[in-house]
Design an enzyme around this catalytic site. Structure first.
Site, PDB file in Angstrom:
ATOM      1  N   HIS A 137       0.797  -1.239   0.000  1.00 28.26           N
ATOM      2  CA  HIS A 137       0.000   0.000   0.000  1.00 28.26           C
ATOM      3  C   HIS A 137       0.826   1.284   0.000  1.00 28.26           C
ATOM      4  O   HIS A 137       0.493   2.253   0.710  1.00 28.26           O
ATOM      5  CB  HIS A 137      -0.950  -0.007   1.190  1.00 28.26           C
ATOM      6  CG  HIS A 137      -2.062  -1.020   1.085  1.00 28.26           C
ATOM      7  ND1 HIS A 137      -2.499  -1.527  -0.115  1.00 28.26           N
ATOM      8  CD2 HIS A 137      -2.821  -1.632   2.047  1.00 28.26           C
ATOM      9  CE1 HIS A 137      -3.481  -2.387   0.113  1.00 28.26           C
ATOM     10  NE2 HIS A 137      -3.694  -2.476   1.400  1.00 28.26           N
TER      11      HIS A 137
ATOM     12  N   HIS B  65      -9.804   2.083   0.153  1.00 25.75           N
ATOM     13  CA  HIS B  65      -9.828   0.943   1.072  1.00 25.75           C
ATOM     14  C   HIS B  65     -11.032   0.999   2.018  1.00 25.75           C
ATOM     15  O   HIS B  65     -10.921   0.716   3.216  1.00 25.75           O
ATOM     16  CB  HIS B  65      -8.513   0.915   1.860  1.00 25.75           C
ATOM     17  CG  HIS B  65      -8.075  -0.447   2.268  1.00 25.75           C
ATOM     18  ND1 HIS B  65      -8.663  -1.129   3.313  1.00 25.75           N
ATOM     19  CD2 HIS B  65      -7.110  -1.253   1.782  1.00 25.75           C
ATOM     20  CE1 HIS B  65      -8.053  -2.297   3.458  1.00 25.75           C
ATOM     21  NE2 HIS B  65      -7.110  -2.413   2.538  1.00 25.75           N
TER      22      HIS B  65
ATOM     23  N   GLU C  31     -11.564  -3.552  -3.299  1.00 24.69           N
ATOM     24  CA  GLU C  31     -10.521  -2.634  -3.774  1.00 24.69           C
ATOM     25  C   GLU C  31     -10.276  -2.844  -5.259  1.00 24.69           C
ATOM     26  O   GLU C  31      -9.607  -3.795  -5.655  1.00 24.69           O
ATOM     27  CB  GLU C  31      -9.219  -2.887  -2.992  1.00 24.69           C
ATOM     28  CG  GLU C  31      -9.378  -2.853  -1.493  1.00 24.69           C
ATOM     29  CD  GLU C  31      -8.225  -3.553  -0.773  1.00 24.69           C
ATOM     30  OE1 GLU C  31      -7.059  -3.271  -1.063  1.00 24.69           O
ATOM     31  OE2 GLU C  31      -8.508  -4.413   0.085  1.00 24.69           O
TER      32      GLU C  31
HETATM   33  C1  GLA Z   1      -5.265  -5.093   1.996  1.00 28.00           C
HETATM   34  C2  GLA Z   1      -4.408  -6.293   2.035  1.00 28.00           C
HETATM   35  C3  GLA Z   1      -4.643  -7.024   3.312  1.00 28.00           C
HETATM   36  C4  GLA Z   1      -4.434  -6.118   4.493  1.00 28.00           C
HETATM   37  C5  GLA Z   1      -5.325  -4.923   4.376  1.00 28.00           C
HETATM   38  C6  GLA Z   1      -5.097  -3.932   5.470  1.00 28.00           C
HETATM   39  O1  GLA Z   1      -6.533  -5.355   1.650  1.00 28.00           O
HETATM   40  O2  GLA Z   1      -4.597  -7.134   0.949  1.00 28.00           O
HETATM   41  O3  GLA Z   1      -3.774  -8.106   3.382  1.00 28.00           O
HETATM   42  O4  GLA Z   1      -3.109  -5.711   4.569  1.00 28.00           O
HETATM   43  O5  GLA Z   1      -5.114  -4.301   3.156  1.00 28.00           O
HETATM   44  O6  GLA Z   1      -5.218  -4.491   6.732  1.00 28.00           O
END
Ligand code: GLA
Length: 388
Positions: free
Chosen positions: A149, A221, A353
């Site tokens: 991220h 997110h 997402e």
């Molecule tokens: C994303 C990732 C997950 C986790 C979340 C945040 O969706 O794929 O593995 O890290 O973000 O908690």
């Protein structure tokens, strides 16, 4: 002389009026009901209130609404969605988004990207390493030896410049990511526009330009729970994902490069299926990227549908992106308390997402995430709410 002055006045009047109604200033003056009604008939009113401050910068919460009553709140910290109020099939309103009551909640280091924008590269880059134009770039590693991220702060923990656009019922957010920020090459100008339409859609339009070749993969997110507090988890929600394949990952959630068929696996959501049906067969829960069936590249197309029978609320996700990471809040463990005093237990919410595939910079067979100078990165995602 008098004639000239009055001419100037007449010319400047519309400009002065436009400036006074453009809503750039933070106004805390409550609107009278008449004001509200009138504004809805012409230009929608975008409410602004102070939500706190970060490093001396004001954090403002903007409220976008439509004549049907849908209300979406956004703050300029991380471009975070803090609330989405939509009706159920009996017309009862509820907040279908996980979030916190105050800015402190979003600032805490345990905040698992609740509602925020994610970039410069959403999802994972293996070993935080990639090559552009023969040059190897190393990102800080923040997730099992990989980059997740966009790094330590990414685009999620920074203050964006926000501007309400009443004409289109939107809030425009801008962020300038410097050359070398979080290890990425090129200075990147990012713009995200959130719009609430009259048919209960939240539209998110992303735009980015760079001055050096760089991978870009932007998403939001938001964690949804359509029951708006009735169910503590989304396990009873029904999900449909418009995909025949998903990206196979290793034990650190890094794609192997293979795309497997969903047929006969717990990943098959081509028919509406309760999330709980097969989740136990997926170690850790769903946290995977599906390769969406697309017919018109560049056009937002239906990617997924989430439905909650108890309230009749339905969410359809349309996107221009080739993939969707479905994450069922597997790492939520009850230690965070969110809005309305709710404890965020495992699977309290689901993230849908829309994005390019994880680790694309290291998989030439995946759709490219490389943005070059002179090009425009664009992505559009629409979250459409209705009842059934
Ligand atoms: C994303 C990732 C997950 C986790 C979340 C945040 O969706 O794929 O593995 O890290 O973000 O908690």
């Amino acid at each position: 002389m008098l004639k000239l002055l009055s001419k100037i006045f007449v010319l400047l009047l519309p400009l002065a009026l436009a400036l006074s109604s453009c809503g750039d200033q933070v106004s805390s003056t409550p609107q009278t009901p008449t004001d509200q009604t009138m504004k809805h008939h012409d230009t929608p009113h975008i409410k602004q209130e102070k939500f706190g401050s970060v490093d001396g910068q004001d954090i403002i919460q903007y409220t976008l609404s439509n004549p049907a009553g849908m209300e979406v709140k956004i703050i300029n910290y991380g471009g975070t969605l803090t609330s989405i109020m939509v009706p159920d099939s009996a017309g009862r309103w509820g907040d279908v988004l996980l979030g916190f009551d105050s800015l402190q909640g979003y600032l805490q280091k345990e905040n698992p990207y609740i509602g925020c924008l994610v970039g410069r590269y959403a999802n994972r880059i293996a070993n935080g390493k990639f090559t552009v134009n023969g040059k190897v770039y190393q990102l800080p590693l923040n997730n099992n030896g990989n980059s997740l991220h966009g790094g330590q702060k990414g685009f999620s923990r920074v203050v964006w410049t926000a501007k309400p656009l009443p004409e289109t019922n939107s809030v425009q957010l801008n962020y300038h990511s410097k050359d070398g920020e979080e290890g990425y090459p090129g200075s990147l100008n990012v713009q995200v526009v959130y719009t609430v339409t009259n048919v209960n859609e939240l539209k998110i339009e992303y735009l980015a330009t760079t001055d050096k070749g760089t991978p870009v993969n932007l998403t939001n997110h938001a964690y949804f729970n359509l029951s708006a507090g009735k169910d503590s988890t989304v396990l009873g929600h029904t999900l449909t994902v418009n995909a025949d394949h998903f990206t196979v990952v290793n034990d650190k959630q890094i794609p192997t490069g293979a795309l497997d068929s969903v047929k006969g696996t717990p990943m098959d959501f081509n028919q509406p299926l309760a999330i709980k049906t097969n989740i136990d067969k997926v170690p850790g829960g769903y946290d995977h990227n599906w390769a969406l069936r697309k017919s018109t590249p560049g056009e937002p197309e239906l990617a997924a549908t989430l439905y909650h029978q108890g309230t009749g609320r339905r969410l359809e996700v349309f996107t221009t992106e080739p993939g969707i990471q479905v994450y069922t809040g597997n790492f939520l463990d009850g230690s965070l308390t969110g809005k309305y005093g709710r404890k965020y237990v495992k699977h309290s919410g689901i993230c849908l997402e829309t994005q390019h595939f994880p680790d694309s910079p290291n998989h030439p067979s995946f759709p490219s995430t490389l943005l070059r100078p002179g090009e425009k990165y664009r992505q559009t995602t629409i979250y459409k709410f209705s009842t059934r």
